[in-house]
Design a protein around this motif. Structure first.
Motif, PDB file in Angstrom:
ATOM      1  N   ASP A   1       7.034   5.844  -1.053  1.00 60.67           N
ATOM      2  CA  ASP A   1       6.480   5.413   0.230  1.00 60.67           C
ATOM      3  C   ASP A   1       5.621   4.176  -0.031  1.00 60.67           C
ATOM      4  O   ASP A   1       4.754   4.209  -0.905  1.00 60.67           O
ATOM      5  CB  ASP A   1       5.622   6.541   0.833  1.00 60.67           C
ATOM      6  CG  ASP A   1       5.118   6.247   2.238  1.00 60.67           C
ATOM      7  OD1 ASP A   1       5.222   5.087   2.693  1.00 60.67           O
ATOM      8  OD2 ASP A   1       4.611   7.169   2.888  1.00 60.67           O
ATOM      9  N   PRO A   2       5.810   3.090   0.729  1.00 65.73           N
ATOM     10  CA  PRO A   2       4.968   1.902   0.514  1.00 65.73           C
ATOM     11  C   PRO A   2       3.519   2.106   0.924  1.00 65.73           C
ATOM     12  O   PRO A   2       2.655   1.313   0.552  1.00 65.73           O
ATOM     13  CB  PRO A   2       5.642   0.828   1.388  1.00 65.73           C
ATOM     14  CG  PRO A   2       6.398   1.600   2.423  1.00 65.73           C
ATOM     15  CD  PRO A   2       6.859   2.853   1.733  1.00 65.73           C
ATOM     16  N   LYS A   3       3.243   3.163   1.697  1.00 70.63           N
ATOM     17  CA  LYS A   3       1.873   3.475   2.115  1.00 70.63           C
ATOM     18  C   LYS A   3       1.351   4.617   1.240  1.00 70.63           C
ATOM     19  O   LYS A   3       1.971   5.677   1.148  1.00 70.63           O
ATOM     20  CB  LYS A   3       1.855   3.881   3.594  1.00 70.63           C
ATOM     21  CG  LYS A   3       0.494   4.240   4.134  1.00 70.63           C
ATOM     22  CD  LYS A   3       0.631   4.642   5.607  1.00 70.63           C
ATOM     23  CE  LYS A   3      -0.660   5.147   6.189  1.00 70.63           C
ATOM     24  NZ  LYS A   3      -0.507   5.600   7.596  1.00 70.63           N
ATOM     25  N   ILE A   4       0.190   4.417   0.623  1.00 68.07           N
ATOM     26  CA  ILE A   4      -0.343   5.353  -0.363  1.00 68.07           C
ATOM     27  C   ILE A   4      -1.677   5.909   0.139  1.00 68.07           C
ATOM     28  O   ILE A   4      -2.477   5.183   0.727  1.00 68.07           O
ATOM     29  CB  ILE A   4      -0.585   4.642  -1.717  1.00 68.07           C
ATOM     30  CG1 ILE A   4       0.695   3.930  -2.181  1.00 68.07           C
ATOM     31  CG2 ILE A   4      -1.056   5.628  -2.779  1.00 68.07           C
ATOM     32  CD1 ILE A   4       1.908   4.796  -2.250  1.00 68.07           C
ATOM     33  N   ILE A   5      -1.923   7.169  -0.126  1.00 70.13           N
ATOM     34  CA  ILE A   5      -3.237   7.749   0.114  1.00 70.13           C
ATOM     35  C   ILE A   5      -3.809   8.205  -1.222  1.00 70.13           C
ATOM     36  O   ILE A   5      -3.087   8.727  -2.075  1.00 70.13           O
ATOM     37  CB  ILE A   5      -3.166   8.920   1.125  1.00 70.13           C
ATOM     38  CG1 ILE A   5      -4.582   9.347   1.555  1.00 70.13           C
ATOM     39  CG2 ILE A   5      -2.384  10.109   0.573  1.00 70.13           C
ATOM     40  CD1 ILE A   5      -4.607  10.240   2.787  1.00 70.13           C
ATOM     41  N   VAL A   6      -5.100   7.924  -1.416  1.00 72.03           N
ATOM     42  CA  VAL A   6      -5.797   8.326  -2.635  1.00 72.03           C
ATOM     43  C   VAL A   6      -6.925   9.261  -2.223  1.00 72.03           C
ATOM     44  O   VAL A   6      -7.742   8.924  -1.360  1.00 72.03           O
ATOM     45  CB  VAL A   6      -6.362   7.116  -3.400  1.00 72.03           C
ATOM     46  CG1 VAL A   6      -7.035   7.566  -4.698  1.00 72.03           C
ATOM     47  CG2 VAL A   6      -5.254   6.111  -3.698  1.00 72.03           C
TER      48      VAL A   6
END
Length: 381
Positions: free
Chosen positions: A237-242
């Motif tokens: 996914d090009p959108k990342i959550i950390v």
């Protein structure tokens, strides 16, 4: 395959269920395993079944009703292309309200009507399925389906918006930040993202924002490993959550919609053993980490997680079913990790096991989901 057309509106007719699985996401194989479990358990005296698989490329294919061919073998996940009846056949669902006929098209042959579909069970995990896309298609077609609608499915799939919605309802979530595609395109953007992430503290969990089954997740204990973890997540996914790591127990709770509203099952606890630091894909599906049902909680803790699971379900506007994953922190607080609007139904999946421990066998669970979908109209509700 010979399919005899009947309808629940005809004398002696049974509802025809299109079981749709596979799909274009990285969770393709898990979806196939889920479908095999449902095919084994669904009550054939009450329902006719039409298995439809979606290949990695997006082709909708007619699949044989042979769940034994759709299992994990030697640690390898199954694939729709392996069980499709034809390498080129294309199945089409209705495109407009009032027409529920499913059509099979094959090169060199006239299109073949396979009969009407009364309800769709979309056993799709991840993007292009669990995220509101197929739900929107079925809404346009006017075909009833199991599970949440477009908005709840999309919000439940996107970990950022799950957290935003839950937080706005006063439901606990952890500390997090998002790395959007444009943040990672320039060195200036990367530096700003690294600064935001470092402020969360260690350890960190780097995740694809819109993926499930623990695909692409890394635990980062040293910021020197951060870029590699982000690149791994970006493969999904090009959108990342950390997210900042927390200390506590991982508890899950299943929610099911009844005629009088949603109810929660007895909870389960994930016990990750061996060399696994967290409940990743291999621990879930290959090594089979233990899930203890019911979780060893006090009566007060059990009541609280069931209450919060239903609250999270309603906050997102879910329908049908969902699995809500929590952390019970060492200080006694509950924190929602994520919501799955189409949880796994594999032989080792916690969702059906939790309901079985609560007194509802697997076939009855599937029946309740289908009956709820048949009662519910499509469109605004």
């Amino acid at each position: 395959m010979s399919i005899e057309q009947t309808s629940p509106n005809q004398p002696g007719g049974k509802p025809r269920v299109a079981i749709v699985f596979g799909g274009r996401s990285s969770e393709h194989g898990v979806s196939v395993v889920t479908a095999a479990s449902v095919l084994r358990a669904i009550d054939r005296s009450k329902y006719e079944v039409l298995p439809i698989g979606i290949t990695h490329e997006g082709r909708w294919a007619l699949v044989g009703d042979e769940p034994s061919r759709m299992a994990i073998t030697d640690g390898k996940l199954p694939d729709v292309d392996q069980v499709a009846e034809s390498a080129e056949g294309q199945v089409s669902l209705p495109a407009a309200p009032g027409n529920r006929e499913v059509v099979l098209s094959e090169p060199g042959s006239a299109p073949k009507v396979l009969g009407e579909v009364d309800v769709v069970l979309p056993l799709l995990h991840g993007p292009w399925g669990e995220d509101g896309t197929i739900q929107g298609m079925l809404e346009l077609s006017g075909v009833p389906y199991v599970g949440s609608g477009v908005l709840a499915s999309a919000a439940g799939m996107d970990k950022e918006f799950t957290k935003r919605i839950l937080d706005s309802h006063g439901i606990g979530v952890g500390d997090w930040t998002v790395v959007r595609p444009r943040d990672w395109e320039t060195e200036e953007g990367r530096a700003a993202a690294r600064e935001r992430i470092a402020a969360l503290g260690l350890p960190l969990f780097v995740k694809p924002c819109r993926a499930g089954s623990s695909m692409g997740i890394s635990k980062v204990k040293d910021l020197a490993d951060l870029d590699a973890a982000i690149e791994e997540a970006r493969r999904h996914d090009p959108k990342i959550i950390v997210e900042r790591g927390v200390e506590g127990r991982e508890i899950e709770c299943a929610v099911l919609e009844f005629e009088d509203g949603p109810r929660a099952s007895l909870p389960a606890e994930v016990l990750v053993g061996g060399d696994f630091e967290f409940y990743d894909f291999e621990a879930k599906y290959i090594d089979s980490s233990e899930v203890e049902i019911p979780a060893k909680l006090t009566a007060e803790e059990t009541a609280e997680i069931r209450r919060q699971a239903v609250a999270a379900f309603e906050a997102l506007g879910c329908e049908g079913l969902a699995r809500v994953d929590f952390f019970l922190l060492n200080d006694g607080r509950w924190m929602v990790n994520e919501i799955n609007t189409m949880p796994g139904f594999t032989p080792i999946s916690a969702y059906p096991k939790m309901w079985e421990a609560t007194g509802m066998p697997y076939p009855e669970l599937i029946d309740r989901l289908l009956q709820a979908a048949l009662r519910r109209s499509t469109g605004l509700r």
